[in-house]
Design an enzyme around this catalytic site. Structure first.
Site, PDB file in Angstrom:
ATOM      1  CG  HIS A  43      -1.898  -1.107   1.372  1.00 56.10           C
ATOM      2  ND1 HIS A  43      -2.847  -1.139   0.324  1.00 56.10           N
ATOM      3  CD2 HIS A  43      -2.170  -1.945   2.098  1.00 56.10           C
ATOM      4  CE1 HIS A  43      -3.809  -2.127   0.650  1.00 56.10           C
ATOM      5  NE2 HIS A  43      -3.229  -2.849   1.583  1.00 56.10           N
ATOM      6  CD  GLN A 144      -0.583  -8.813   5.851  1.00 56.69           C
ATOM      7  OE1 GLN A 144      -0.263  -8.474   4.929  1.00 56.69           O
ATOM      8  NE2 GLN A 144      -1.444  -8.185   6.638  1.00 56.69           N
ATOM      9  CD  GLU A 146      -4.635  -9.080   4.127  1.00 52.85           C
ATOM     10  OE1 GLU A 146      -4.512  -7.827   4.339  1.00 52.85           O
ATOM     11  OE2 GLU A 146      -3.970  -9.306   3.002  1.00 52.85           O
ATOM     12  CG  ASP A 172      -8.206  -6.407   3.376  1.00 57.07           C
ATOM     13  OD1 ASP A 172      -8.595  -5.675   2.455  1.00 57.07           O
ATOM     14  OD2 ASP A 172      -6.793  -6.150   3.599  1.00 57.07           O
TER      15      ASP A 172
END
Length: 253
Positions: A43, A144, A146, A172
């Site tokens: 990001h 992760q 999510e 998420d």
């Protein structure tokens, strides 16, 4: 004890986080005493070249560096590892096939298929043998979680010895449940706890990201079963500063 050993023993671990591509920012974050620094490539606009400089800044400060890759692209993972990254954090892992592909990309034969290059990680050749013989035992893979699909598959995802831990992504997960942004919703909290319990069952580290850490919030995360906490980030710090300055300026208007 190495970072991987600390994660595998489920010791308390604290991370920093950078989304700004200048090594001077990383140098300042490293001095906080965190156990590692994550680079948010997913990001941010941080490039491969900037990542290498941030990794070098971490190592100069005596701590490991774990970039969070933008995608599961194996080429970008290879280049980050050859730049000296101590492992990677991978977003949105949902299937065992994805985990298998990540292990292949990260580990040298016979565990994986990572190619034997000569770059910064190998000391430009001077530390080639030491690096390549120790890498499979020292390198770190954090996945992760999510999505609700990943939560439902968590037992399968954590059965791999090469997976050292999992990070919960509540924003998420909330989106995958159709309640985007409602991270305090009962369903999101329950999903997070399923991951926490699975990590405890399989002896894996379990992490969360505290965007505005305090003694109380970090204690709450640890009491909830998380074993590592990422403490804010350079962007979050500047965001909070901006809010305070807005309030200050407005008080004089």
């Amino acid at each position: 004890m190495s970072l991987r050993d600390s994660l595998k023993h489920r010791n308390k671990v604290y991370g920093g986080w950078t989304s700004i591509g200048h090594p001077q920012v990383a140098e300042m974050l490293v001095r906080s005493g965190v156990d590692f620094l994550g680079i948010d490539i997913e990001h941010s606009t941080i490039s491969q070249e900037q990542s290498q400089r941030i990794i070098a800044a971490c190592h100069a400060g005596g701590i490991p560096c774990l970039p969070r890759v933008a995608t599961h692209n194996l080429e970008s993972i290879k280049r980050l590892l050859d730049s000296g990254a101590d492992g990677i954090i991978v977003p949105n892992v949902e299937t065992t096939n994805q985990v298998e592909q990540l292990i292949k990309a990260i580990k040298y034969p016979p565990l994986g298929t990572r190619g034997f290059g000569v770059a910064r990680a190998q000391g430009y050749g001077h530390e080639f043998e030491e690096y390549t013989t120790k890498w499979n035992d020292s390198s770190i893979l954090i996945i992760q979680i999510e999505s609700i699909s990943a939560v439902e598959n968590i037992d399968k995802l954590l059965q791999f010895d090469e997976v050292d831990g999992a990070m919960v992504g509540p924003y998420d997960i909330s989106g995958s449940l159709g309640i985007p942004g409602q991270i305090d919703h009962k369903k999101v909290m329950e999903a997070g706890q399923l991951v926490v319990k699975a990590c405890e069952k399989y002896g894996k580290a379990c992490g969360t990201h505290d965007i505005d850490p305090t003694l109380e919030s970090v204690k709450s995360s640890l009491d909830s079963g998380y074993t590592f906490v990422i403490l804010a980030s350079d962007v979050f710090i500047l965001w909070r500063w901006g809010e305070r300055m807005q309030d200050l300026i407005n008080s004089f208007r």
